[in-house]
Design a protein around this motif. Structure first.
Motif, PDB file in Angstrom:
ATOM      1  N   SER A  91       1.056  -0.974   0.005  1.00  0.00           N
ATOM      2  CA  SER A  91      -0.319  -0.144   0.432  1.00  0.00           C
ATOM      3  C   SER A  91       1.109   1.101   0.394  1.00  0.00           C
ATOM      4  O   SER A  91       1.774   1.095   0.733  1.00  0.00           O
ATOM      5  CB  SER A  91      -1.238   0.066   0.725  1.00  0.00           C
ATOM      6  N   VAL A  92       0.694   2.230  -1.096  1.00  0.00           N
ATOM      7  CA  VAL A  92       1.270   3.240  -0.932  1.00  0.00           C
ATOM      8  C   VAL A  92       0.083   4.855  -0.397  1.00  0.00           C
ATOM      9  O   VAL A  92      -0.496   5.007  -0.889  1.00  0.00           O
ATOM     10  CB  VAL A  92       1.972   3.662  -1.860  1.00  0.00           C
ATOM     11  N   ALA A  93       1.478   5.880  -0.345  1.00  0.00           N
ATOM     12  CA  ALA A  93       0.566   7.396  -0.214  1.00  0.00           C
ATOM     13  C   ALA A  93       1.816   8.290  -1.071  1.00  0.00           C
ATOM     14  O   ALA A  93       2.941   7.938  -1.521  1.00  0.00           O
ATOM     15  CB  ALA A  93       1.238   7.619   1.487  1.00  0.00           C
ATOM     16  N   ARG A 120       5.521  13.691  -6.703  1.00  0.00           N
ATOM     17  CA  ARG A 120       6.539  14.357  -5.986  1.00  0.00           C
ATOM     18  C   ARG A 120       7.431  13.370  -4.849  1.00  0.00           C
ATOM     19  O   ARG A 120       8.622  13.636  -4.928  1.00  0.00           O
ATOM     20  CB  ARG A 120       6.069  15.613  -5.096  1.00  0.00           C
ATOM     21  N   VAL A 121       6.627  12.772  -4.352  1.00  0.00           N
ATOM     22  CA  VAL A 121       6.848  11.298  -3.418  1.00  0.00           C
ATOM     23  C   VAL A 121       5.835  10.963  -3.311  1.00  0.00           C
ATOM     24  O   VAL A 121       5.010  11.443  -3.154  1.00  0.00           O
ATOM     25  CB  VAL A 121       7.623  12.654  -2.333  1.00  0.00           C
ATOM     26  N   ALA A 122       6.660   9.691  -3.096  1.00  0.00           N
ATOM     27  CA  ALA A 122       5.998   8.443  -2.311  1.00  0.00           C
ATOM     28  C   ALA A 122       6.229   8.068  -1.400  1.00  0.00           C
ATOM     29  O   ALA A 122       7.700   7.544  -0.751  1.00  0.00           O
ATOM     30  CB  ALA A 122       5.700   6.698  -3.623  1.00  0.00           C
ATOM     31  N   TYR A 123       5.993   7.083  -0.881  1.00  0.00           N
ATOM     32  CA  TYR A 123       5.785   6.186   0.722  1.00  0.00           C
ATOM     33  C   TYR A 123       5.178   5.111   1.134  1.00  0.00           C
ATOM     34  O   TYR A 123       4.265   4.602   0.767  1.00  0.00           O
ATOM     35  CB  TYR A 123       5.675   6.987   1.731  1.00  0.00           C
ATOM     36  N   ARG A 169       9.627   3.775  -8.908  1.00  0.00           N
ATOM     37  CA  ARG A 169       9.054   1.591  -9.044  1.00  0.00           C
ATOM     38  C   ARG A 169       7.552   1.691  -8.719  1.00  0.00           C
ATOM     39  O   ARG A 169       7.744   0.661  -8.061  1.00  0.00           O
ATOM     40  CB  ARG A 169      10.515   1.630  -7.066  1.00  0.00           C
ATOM     41  N   LEU A 170       6.964   2.699  -8.732  1.00  0.00           N
ATOM     42  CA  LEU A 170       5.409   2.991  -8.415  1.00  0.00           C
ATOM     43  C   LEU A 170       5.149   2.149 -10.426  1.00  0.00           C
ATOM     44  O   LEU A 170       6.161   2.340 -10.515  1.00  0.00           O
ATOM     45  CB  LEU A 170       4.684   4.112  -8.137  1.00  0.00           C
TER      46      LEU A 170
END
Length: 282
Positions: A91-93, A120-123, A169-170
């Motif tokens: 799961s990502v934000a 811009r940025v992913a977690y 990598r998304l």
């Protein structure tokens, strides 16, 4: 389809959470997610984008989210359409513009991220302190996405959710294709809505570039099949039961049958290739 840029940089409303799922309306799944959010962030404003995405249809969910986004306040956008819900996928934000998108890393978010100006940025969402426990392996919408979104509205930062992920990598869905060639517009079926209208990746501007305007007749090639279809301003411009092409609310060309189902009439599933030209130019 060439990625479309929308102005989604207007001042945000951080208490807004939107929900898009394939949960349906016959059960209590959606209400459960609402309840989890409100229990953590009582001031949250929840907007239900759609809960009737066909089960597991990532492409349809991605199209709805991307096309709805320009009309939604900035906030946290949950998308839960995942045919592999019980798998080990992460799961990502993802932050894009002044918005945060939450969901499975299966490509569902990718078109909306482009519409928001690009990620811009992913977690990766791994901070279990923010989850509802125990976490069901088949209901991350309730136990992961809803509480995480609520915590963000309550003041937590996206960086608190877990480790940063390189954007490359998304997972992304292939962008719908559309091109102009030899006096024709070539594209694909982007989606089919609940009315059976068939939305293409071809825009009204594409047709205008070819000199095709409302009132003309289109020569439509679908593989080996060829038909002619009137291009009008609305599906109601033809008699009931007749096929028509028109520009839909997303400024994309679509087929409809007045008081009927164009998808059944044409047998065009999402991804099918379509070529459009003006009669006499095909």
């Amino acid at each position: 389809m060439r990625p479309r840029s929308y102005d989604v940089q207007s001042p945000g409303v951080t208490s807004v959470i939107t929900l898009l799922t394939d949960y349906g309306l016959e059960d209590g799944f959606v209400a459960t997610c609402h309840g989890v959010i409100i229990s953590i962030a009582p001031e949250a404003r929840i907007i239900d984008v759609c809960h009737l995405v066909p089960a597991g249809d990532i492409r349809r969910g991605a199209a709805i989210l991307a096309q709805t986004l320009p009309y939604l306040p900035a906030g946290v956008h949950i998308a839960a359409v995942d045919p592999a819900a019980a798998s080990a996928r992460r799961s990502v934000a993802v932050e894009a513009g002044n918005r945060v998108f939450i969901g499975p890393d299966n490509g569902l978010l990718s078109w909306a991220l482009l519409a928001a100006g690009g990620a811009r940025v992913a977690y990766e969402i791994t901070n279990a302190d923010l989850f509802r426990t125990p976490v069901s392996p088949t209901f991350h919408g309730r136990d992961v996405y809803a509480p995480v979104a609520a915590h963000l509205c309550a003041g937590r930062k996206p960086a608190d959710l877990g480790p940063e992920i390189p954007l490359e990598r998304l997972l992304s869905l292939p962008a719908p294709t559309a091109r102009l060639a030899e006096g024709a517009a070539e594209g694909e079926v982007l989606s089919v809505d609940r009315y059976g209208n068939v939305q293409l990746s071809v825009t009204a501007d594409d047709l205008a570039t070819l000199g095709i305007h409302v009132g003309d007749t289109l020569a439509v090639s679908m593989g080996r099949r060829q038909i002619t279809v009137p291009f009008r301003d609305t599906y109601a411009a033809v008699p009931p039961g007749n096929l028509v092409a028109f520009t839909d609310s997303a400024a994309l060309v679509a087929f409809a049958v007045n008081s009927g189902d164009a998808s059944q009439r044409l047998g065009l599933p999402p991804g099918a290739h379509v070529r459009l030209a003006r009669v006499g130019m095909a």
